[in-house]
Each structure stands twice: as structure tokens, then as C-alpha cells.
Design a protein around this motif. Structure first.
Motif, PDB file in Angstrom:
ATOM      1  N   SER A  32       8.103 -38.402   8.829  1.00 36.92           N
ATOM      2  CA  SER A  32       8.485 -39.861   8.360  1.00 36.92           C
ATOM      3  C   SER A  32       8.248 -40.709   9.574  1.00 36.92           C
ATOM      4  CB  SER A  32       9.572 -39.857   7.727  1.00 36.92           C
ATOM      5  OG  SER A  32      10.198 -41.197   7.508  1.00 36.92           O
ATOM      6  N   ALA A  33       7.774 -41.783   9.593  1.00 39.73           N
ATOM      7  CA  ALA A  33       7.987 -42.889  10.597  1.00 39.73           C
ATOM      8  C   ALA A  33       9.373 -43.630  10.672  1.00 39.73           C
ATOM      9  CB  ALA A  33       6.711 -43.702  10.579  1.00 39.73           C
ATOM     10  N   PHE A  34      10.214 -43.338   9.947  1.00 37.92           N
ATOM     11  CA  PHE A  34      11.570 -44.031   9.966  1.00 37.92           C
ATOM     12  C   PHE A  34      12.196 -43.367  11.141  1.00 37.92           C
ATOM     13  CE2 PHE A  34      14.674 -46.487   7.698  1.00 37.92           C
ATOM     14  CZ  PHE A  34      15.688 -46.060   8.454  1.00 37.92           C
ATOM     15  N   THR A  35      12.436 -44.460  12.345  1.00 32.74           N
ATOM     16  CA  THR A  35      13.038 -44.126  13.438  1.00 32.74           C
ATOM     17  C   THR A  35      14.128 -45.073  14.004  1.00 32.74           C
ATOM     18  OG1 THR A  35      11.410 -45.527  14.606  1.00 32.74           O
ATOM     19  CG2 THR A  35      10.938 -43.231  14.433  1.00 32.74           C
ATOM     20  N   GLN A  36      14.542 -44.995  15.163  1.00 31.52           N
ATOM     21  CA  GLN A  36      15.569 -45.973  15.539  1.00 31.52           C
ATOM     22  C   GLN A  36      14.996 -47.424  15.500  1.00 31.52           C
ATOM     23  OE1 GLN A  36      18.695 -45.157  15.923  1.00 31.52           O
ATOM     24  NE2 GLN A  36      18.409 -43.189  15.414  1.00 31.52           N
ATOM     25  N   LYS A  37      13.867 -47.534  16.063  1.00 30.80           N
ATOM     26  CA  LYS A  37      12.910 -48.788  15.933  1.00 30.80           C
ATOM     27  C   LYS A  37      13.325 -49.526  14.613  1.00 30.80           C
ATOM     28  CE  LYS A  37       9.724 -49.359  18.760  1.00 30.80           C
ATOM     29  NZ  LYS A  37       8.341 -49.187  19.454  1.00 30.80           N
ATOM     30  N   LYS A  38      13.034 -48.523  13.451  1.00 28.75           N
ATOM     31  CA  LYS A  38      13.095 -49.239  12.314  1.00 28.75           C
ATOM     32  C   LYS A  38      14.466 -49.679  11.898  1.00 28.75           C
ATOM     33  CE  LYS A  38       9.055 -47.935   9.939  1.00 28.75           C
ATOM     34  NZ  LYS A  38       8.138 -47.607   8.727  1.00 28.75           N
TER      35      LYS A  38
ATOM     36  N   PHE B 262      14.427 -38.372  10.161  1.00 27.64           N
ATOM     37  CA  PHE B 262      14.047 -39.480  10.113  1.00 27.64           C
ATOM     38  C   PHE B 262      15.277 -40.491  10.783  1.00 27.64           C
ATOM     39  CE2 PHE B 262      14.985 -38.765   6.024  1.00 27.64           C
ATOM     40  CZ  PHE B 262      16.052 -39.548   5.801  1.00 27.64           C
ATOM     41  N   LEU B 263      16.222 -39.702  11.356  1.00 28.57           N
ATOM     42  CA  LEU B 263      17.409 -40.319  11.858  1.00 28.57           C
ATOM     43  C   LEU B 263      17.927 -39.513  13.160  1.00 28.57           C
ATOM     44  CD1 LEU B 263      19.995 -41.169   8.839  1.00 28.57           C
ATOM     45  CD2 LEU B 263      18.486 -42.647  10.525  1.00 28.57           C
ATOM     46  N   HIS B 264      18.252 -40.588  14.262  1.00 29.32           N
ATOM     47  CA  HIS B 264      18.949 -39.898  15.485  1.00 29.32           C
ATOM     48  C   HIS B 264      18.188 -38.553  16.014  1.00 29.32           C
ATOM     49  CE1 HIS B 264      22.193 -42.419  14.501  1.00 29.32           C
ATOM     50  NE2 HIS B 264      22.412 -41.903  13.283  1.00 29.32           N
TER      51      HIS B 264
END
Length: 498
Positions: free
Chosen positions: A121-127, A279-281
């Protein structure tokens, strides 16, 4: 030509034989001995040479017959393996486990699951940063009356690769219970909540704003919950089913606090486990705490059901023993809705973990560090007028104002015994008997090991048995200090089943 050579050789042999006969006996003996030695050396060398060639031929035949073959397209000196009958043994460091655990664990067959890391998943800290900006925009729109007073942003996780990864991981639980029953201090509901928090498939995520407090990152997984919980969920407008709150990786004390609370028999914390989110931390283990909508007032998801009182009012309520023996206090007594015994449980729990954000937010009872929040915000200067210091994080459920719920359990394991916060114990005259017995019987380590071992992700993130032992060492030393304090001040241990 051939006959002449034969005659010449015969003539030479006759001449040598005649000369040999005319030689003295000693010379003839020396010549014969020398000839025998030369013959013997030749025979021995021939035997050794033939045996060496036979051994080499046998080895070549064995290797070329099964394990190796010669490839005509490759150099004759290079051999290619043809079958994988070689077993490679990997030596792993054996993790030490407590004796009681080792005796109760039985082997469990686990089906190997092939994990696909392609296309995470592209859910990153930037998101997440974008998420916070969107949340701020939502607040601005709310001020214009476009939305309600509950601010949150829902993140639909629809990435197919993430769903496949969640489904693959769901087959292997990080909550390991190998015996028929969990430890007796964990209820069936606790185990159910732990399994949900550790293994549930994430459907969507929401960031819930709480006014001046840091926002909460809540994930929703399933909607099949009990009717009572569903009623509270409908009121909160945040979670329509069963949810969990994801904390920062630095707040791992939440998990330890949950197990310590259950081992001591207090039962005042929410279930918490450690879990990794791709997708987190950056995939680091994060504490995940059970979401309880009943902790929030009806119609407002942005605030806790808190008790507003100062330090002076708190000390006065301890002297009056408010709600003791279910006797209603007088209207002008200044008592809160919290039962008297709840403060004893809170003080014992906070002292062992050195949690000061409830009873000592200004850090008046110990020497804080420069990086502590109370120093950065200037709360340390308020200690001159302690009676007017406001207590914080005193939380109860909306339908149960008599009992506290211990949340935001940020403890400190790096505080030495000469800098403990004894202000947390001020005014306490009794402690729960069950918890004191656990400390006195020296069974705290054994029970904590058994309990923390269930959460495999937390266990491994703390360095296994060695790391967990270091944490328990700190708690045991503080327990010894607490027992000394109890004896010195004549504090009683009583049953507190209310």
C-alpha cells in the motif's frame, strides 16, 4: 637380422656368466643382494601406483554415477550437481523461556503462508501529513457550519495488494495461546479483544480530532458487535463496528500496562496489543488499544468523560472516603462521582509504572528532565500552589461514573529508585489486597512473563526474554520500594470488589 641379435645377446650372457663365476664369493654375494633390493623396490612402487589409480577410479565412478555428471559443454575440470540431496542445517539461538511456560507449551503445526510483498500500500507518512492538512481544512469548514462538531477523515483502504496481504497474514495469529485456557487473570473477552486487535482485517481508517488533544487514528474492521456496544457506537458517530486506536511506536508502555493491570487484578485498562502495519511507521510495531465509545459523552466524539477536580479537592475526597459502603455523600461535600477505592487502585498502578500525567501533571513529586513535557510547557512553576493544580486524564465511562478507566498509560522505565514520584501515594490509606499479595508472594515476574508471552509481536519487539526481564526488573524493584512504604506508613490491604 633377428638371429644375429639373438646370438649376440646369448654370447653376452655367457661372457657375463663366466665372469660372475670367476669372481670371488664375497663379490658374487654383494651383486645378488643388490639385485634383490632393486627388484623389491620396483615391485613395491608398482603396487602403490596401482592402488592409487584404483581408488581414484572408484571415486570418479561413484560421483559420476549419482551426485555429479560431466557436462560435455563445460570444462572437464568443473562438475555440476544434479540432485539436491544435501541438507543444510541452520543454527538459531535458542530463546530462553520461563520454566512454567516451557512446561505448558505444546507444538503447534502452522501452515506456511506465502507472503507477497509486491505492490504494498502506498499509504505512507507523506500521506499522513496530507491527512492532517485535510483534517485542518475540515475544521475550517466546520466553523462555517458545513459539518457537525465531530471531525474525522475516513480513509478507505482499497488497494488490492494490501487486502491480499491482510488475508494472508490473518491465517497466523500473533496472539499465541498453546494451552486450552489463557491465564486466569485474562477474561474470555480480553482474549477475544486481543485477537481482534492483532489479527482483524482493516477495512477503513479514521483520524478523530479531540480539540486541543492529539488526534486519534482509529481503524475499523468489522460490524458484528454486541447490542450495547452498538448503541454506544451509534452515539459516537466514529466507529460503526469494532475498532482499535493506533498509537505511536514509542508508546509501547500501553501494552505492558494492560498486562500489569490484569496480573494485579485491577481490571481498569483497555485491552492493548502490539501490531505491525505495512502502511504505517515503516512497519514498526505499534500499540493498538481497544476503542470504547462509552468513554465519550453522548453526541460528542471529541472529548472524554472526565472528572474535573483539583489536587486539593482530590485530597479532601480521600479524607471523606466518598461513596464508601455505597453511602451517598452530602451535596456540599465536594465529592466527585468516583468511588473511594478507585483512587487506591490508580495510585498503586501509577506508582509502579511512574505515570505522572494524571495525579502529578506538573512533575512536583520528582526531578524531571529538561525534555519532559511538564518542563517544556512550564508546568513545573505551578508547584508552589499545589492545591489549585488541576488533575488530568481522570476518565470514566459515561454510564459508569463510579469506576475509573486508565487510559494514556505512558510509563517510564528509566527512572531510578532515588527519583520516584511518591506524591502519587499521598493521602492513600489502603491498597487492594489482591494486588499487594501478588507483590508480596514474589509471583509478579512469573505472571508477567506468562501474560506478555501471549503477545508475540510485543515480546519480540522488546528483545525477547532478555528484554522483557529487564522491564520486569524495574517493576520488581519499585514493588519492593512500595512494600517498604506500605509497612512504614501502616497502610492496609483490603478487598476492593466494587
Amino acid at each position: 637380422m633377428g638371429k644375429s641379435r639373438f646370438h649376440w645377446l646369448l654370447f653376452l650372457c655367457l661372457r657375463l656368466t663366466g665372469s660372475f663365476r670367476r669372481c670371488p664369493l664375497s663379490n658374487r654375494t654383494l651383486i645378488i643382494a643388490s639385485a634383490c633390493v632393486v627388484y623389491l623396490l620396483v615391485v613395491v612402487s608398482q603396487i602403490g601406483y596401482s592402488q592409487q589409480h584404483r581408488r581414484i577410479d572408484k571415486d570418479k565412478d561413484r560421483y559420476t554415477r549419482g551426485l555429479y555428471h560431466l557436462d560435455p559443454t563445460v570444462d572437464a575440470g568443473f562438475v555440476v550437481p544434479t540432485r539436491s540431496n544435501v541438507v543444510y542445517i541452520t543454527l538459531k539461538s535458542k530463546r530462553l523461556k520461563p520454566a512454567h511456560i516451557r512446561g505448558t507449551i505444546r507444538p503447534k503445526l502452522r501452515r506456511k503462508v506465502r507472503r507477497n510483498n509486491v505492490g504494498k500500500s502506498a499509504f505512507t507518512q507523506k500521506k499522513l501529513g496530507t491527512l492532517e492538512q485535510d483534517a485542518g481544512q475540515t475544521k475550517r469548514n466546520t466553523s462555517r457550519g458545513e459539518t457537525r462538531d465531530v471531525y474525522y477523515k475516513s480513509l478507505e483502504i482499497i488497494n488490492l495488494s494490501l487486502k491480499m496481504n491482510e488475508q494472508a497474514v490473518s491465517g497466523i495469529s500473533s496472539i499465541r495461546i498453546y494451552s486450552q485456557k489463557a491465564p486466569p487473570w485474562l477474561s474470555p473477552q480480553d482474549v477475544k479483544d486481543m485477537r481482534f486487535l492483532a489479527d482483524a482485517k482493516v477495512l477503513r481508517m479514521k483520524e478523530v480530532s479531540r480539540g486541543d488533544s492529539p488526534s486519534l487514528l482509529v481503524f475499523e474492521a468489522e460490524t458484528s458487535v454486541s447490542r450495547s456496544k452498538l448503541r454506544h457506537a451509534e452515539r459516537s458517530s466514529v466507529c460503526g463496528g469494532q475498532c482499535g486506536v493506533i498509537s505511536s511506536p514509542v508508546d509501547t508502555t500501553e501494552v505492558f500496562a494492560f498486562h500489569l493491570d490484569r496480573v494485579l487484578g485491577l481490571n481498569r485498562t483497555l485491552p492493548a496489543v502490539s501490531r505491525k502495519f505495512s502502511f504505517l511507521h515503516d512497519g514498526q510495531p505499534c500499540p493498538v488499544v481497544s476503542w470504547d465509545a462509552s468513554l465519550y459523552p453522548e453526541g460528542r466524539a471529541a472529548g472524554w468523560s472526565t472528572v474535573k477536580m483539583t489536587w486539593g479537592e482530590y485530597q479532601s475526597s480521600l479524607k471523606q472516603r466518598c461513596w464508601h459502603k455505597n453511602i451517598s455523600p452530602k451535596p456540599d461535600s465536594g465529592c466527585s462521582t468516583v468511588h473511594h477505592y478507585e483512587w487506591s487502585k490508580l495510585a498503586l498502578f501509577d506508582f509502579l509504572l511512574q505515570i505522572h500525567n494524571r495525579l502529578d501533571q506538573s512533575c512536583c513529586g520528582f526531578r524531571p528532565r529538561q525534555e519532559d513535557v511538564c518542563v517544556e510547557l512550564g508546568h513545573k512553576t505551578e508547584c508552589g500552589d499545589q492545591n489549585h493544580i488541576q488533575l488530568t486524564n481522570i476518565i470514566h465511562r459515561g454510564h459508569d461514573p463510579r469506576h475509573l478507566v486508565f487510559t494514556n498509560n505512558k510509563g517510564f522505565f528509566d527512572r531510578n529508585e532515588d527519583n520516584l514520584d511518591f506524591r502519587l501515594l499521598e493521602g492513600i490509606k489502603e491498597f487492594p489486597e489482591q494486588a499487594v499479595l501478588v507483590l508480596k508472594n514474589k509471583r509478579l515476574r512469573e505472571k508477567l512473563l506468562q501474560s506478555l508471552f501471549l503477545d508475540q509481536t510485543y515480546w519480540e519487539s522488546q528483545g525477547g526474554r532478555q528484554g522483557i526481564d529487564k522491564l520486569i526488573d524495574v517493576i520488581e524493584r519499585r514493588a519492593g520500594v512500595l512494600l517498604t512504604y506500605i509497612n512504614a506508613h501502616g497502610i492496609k490491604g483490603i478487598t476492593m470488589n466494587v
